[in-house]
Design an enzyme around this catalytic site. Structure first.
Site, mmCIF file in Angstrom:
data_model
loop_
_atom_site.group_PDB
_atom_site.id
_atom_site.type_symbol
_atom_site.label_atom_id
_atom_site.label_comp_id
_atom_site.label_asym_id
_atom_site.label_seq_id
_atom_site.Cartn_x
_atom_site.Cartn_y
_atom_site.Cartn_z
ATOM 1 N N GLU A 1 3.836 3.850 -1.726
ATOM 2 C CA GLU A 1 3.610 2.675 -0.876
ATOM 3 C C GLU A 1 4.723 1.627 -0.955
ATOM 4 O O GLU A 1 5.554 1.620 -1.842
ATOM 5 C CB GLU A 1 2.270 2.016 -1.204
ATOM 6 C CG GLU A 1 1.088 2.950 -1.159
ATOM 7 C CD GLU A 1 -0.219 2.187 -1.278
ATOM 8 O OE1 GLU A 1 -1.038 2.333 -0.358
ATOM 9 O OE2 GLU A 1 -0.409 1.464 -2.266
ATOM 10 N N ASP B 1 -0.848 -7.741 0.148
ATOM 11 C CA ASP B 1 0.606 -7.579 0.194
ATOM 12 C C ASP B 1 1.360 -8.706 0.892
ATOM 13 O O ASP B 1 0.999 -9.113 2.005
ATOM 14 C CB ASP B 1 0.965 -6.297 0.955
ATOM 15 C CG ASP B 1 0.281 -5.066 0.424
ATOM 16 O OD1 ASP B 1 -0.527 -5.173 -0.506
ATOM 17 O OD2 ASP B 1 0.546 -3.981 0.973
#
Length: 478
Positions: free
Chosen positions: A228, A52
């Protein structure tokens, strides 16, 4: 932050931190940043695993890109915040890691802001304080055994070069499941910070704080088929002065468009698909882009790519500028590569006003592995218009008005009888943008070593090539 050991439905953490240090995969003796599958204009770390994008913030001429990173191995684990900076979103310099695991957990995803008004009280000198808001992933390492997932902050007084964790962490205790991935933005009308946080399953929440330290819950939000890495930001409606909407995105980029009054976010309908590619996840936009610039810039993790024999694993997407526009279906986000890509362009190959017929190849003899392609065509009576990029087809299916690439498809209707495509070809990825970003497809691929060819052909009839520019792209690492 979806990982191989985590259930997105339950948010359960079951993996302990690996104690052994695992070496990076061999690069085969290739020059660093020039390896066979090394992206040449997409960010990847010098070595080891990344996922990420985190803490994306702009300050004093630098775009900061933090990222989930395993400093010790080629696979996921030992989550740490890696760090890179760029003056232009194209040329990146990797810096020492910013946030290391501690007794509260390993360092999971989050965001960063400039505390312009020193609401946190952390500022000690002339430099404004950068504050990182992150998840301490408890019970993911021996040191954090038995700890829950909590939200913490750290601050920097030297333009992000060194970081100090707040001594009263966590600032937001455990709420539910694997609650994580805080994304924070300043809401000027209420003079408060607003945090979007993933809770569990398809559930998210908004919180507010006057000082980044004390948080209160505002609202819980359910996003169907989403989980998420939330992001929450305002976006002006193009062509409608004074009309600003708020956008809530999830890790997969799906988004809601609505209104936010500082306390409550309201919207209509289900989440909208933002990207139709195979490798687009954990999307995040930049904080603190100057008003004189005004862009909302987004980067995703191109999750799931394969990089055999490389010293690194995984890459970021190319940064995109987001626009909110009215369409026949309502308000939609349009994504296009940031204009700074032009810095890498070489002299183009160009064609104009050409009829493409079956059996002909417009790009005969064109070779290479990094290109930007800009094409406008009128489909005519052709059945297919196909770019073949190192053996991989990107095809426009005329009858169905669909764009297909790497096993994925997206509807793309001609506008005033024309279709426009912008294609970014790197050594391990293909990104396609249709009709000015109305459709985007972000995908990784593993091309044959020997095939560096480009082709443009039609089937079933003729099509008019209005214009075509094929720009060879220089490496951003040189």
């Amino acid at each position: 932050m979806l990982q191989p050991w985590m259930s997105p439905a339950l948010g359960l953490v079951v993996l302990a931190l690996t104690a052994a240090v695992v070496g990076a995969a061999p690069s085969g003796g290739a020059e660093l940043y020039n390896e066979l599958y090394r992206p040449q204009f997409h960010f990847s770390p010098q070595k080891n695993w990344t996922n990420d994008p985190n803490g994306m913030v702009y300050y004093k001429g630098e775009y900061h890109l933090f990222f989930q990173h395993n400093p010790f191995g080629i696979d996921w684990g030992n989550m740490t915040w890696g760090h890179a900076v760029s003056p232009d979103l194209v040329h990146w310099k990797q810096l020492p890691n910013a946030l290391e695991p501690d007794r509260l957990g390993t360092m999971f995803s989050g965001s960063a802001v400039v505390d312009w008004d020193n609401t946190s009280g952390f500022q000690t000198g002339k430099e404004k304080t950068l504050v990182a808001i992150y998840t301490a992933a408890g019970d993911t390492s021996p040191e954090s055994k038995g700890q829950p997932f909590t939200q913490c902050i750290a601050y920097s007084s030297d333009r992000g070069r060194t970081w100090t964790k707040y001594d009263k962490n966590p600032v937001l205790g455990h709420i539910l499941g694997g609650n994580r991935d805080p994304k924070v933005i300043w809401h000027a009308p209420s003079r408060c910070w607003v945090m979007a946080l993933f809770l569990d399953g398809n559930e998210f929440a908004l919180f507010s704080s006057p000082d980044l330290k004390a948080w209160k819950q505002l609202q819980r939000i359910t996003m169907k088929d989403c989980g998420e890495c939330p992001d929450f930001f305002p976006l002006h409606v193009e062509g409608e002065p004074g009309n600003t909407k708020w956008v809530l995105t999830a890790a997969n980029g799906h988004y809601l468009v609505g209104d936010f009054d500082g306390e409550h976010f309201t919207w209509q309908g289900d989440p909208i698909v933002a990207d139709h590619g195979a490798n687009y996840y954990a999307v995040q936009t930049y904080s603190d882009i100057p008003a004189s610039d005004g862009r909302r810039i987004q980067i995703s993790w191109m999750n799931g790519g394969k990089y055999p024999g490389m010293p690194f694993n995984q890459q970021m997407s190319f940064p995109c500028d987001l626009k909110l526009r009215q369409t026949s279906e309502g308000l939609r986000i349009f994504r296009t590569p940031v204009k700074e890509l032009k810095k890498l362009r070489g002299a183009p190959f160009e064609w104009k006003d050409r009829t493409m017929k079956p059996g002909e190849d417009v790009l005969t003899g064109t070779q290479g592995d990094t290109f930007e392609i800009l094409a406008t065509f009128e489909p005519g009576d052709a059945e297919k218009v196909t770019f073949s990029l190192r053996g991989t087809p990107v095809t426009y299916q005329v009858k169905d008005a669909k764009l297909t690439a790497l096993g994925r498809e997206a509807e793309l209707k001609p506008e005033k009888g024309r279709v426009t495509l912008q294609i970014l070809l790197d050594r391990s990825s293909i990104e396609v943008f249709g009709n000015g970003g109305r459709v985007s497809m972000t995908s990784c691929f593993l091309p044959p070593k020997a095939d560096r060819s480009l082709h443009l052909t039609v089937e079933g009839g003729s099509a008019k090539l209005v214009s075509l520019q094929v720009y060879p792209l220089k490496s951003a690492w040189k």
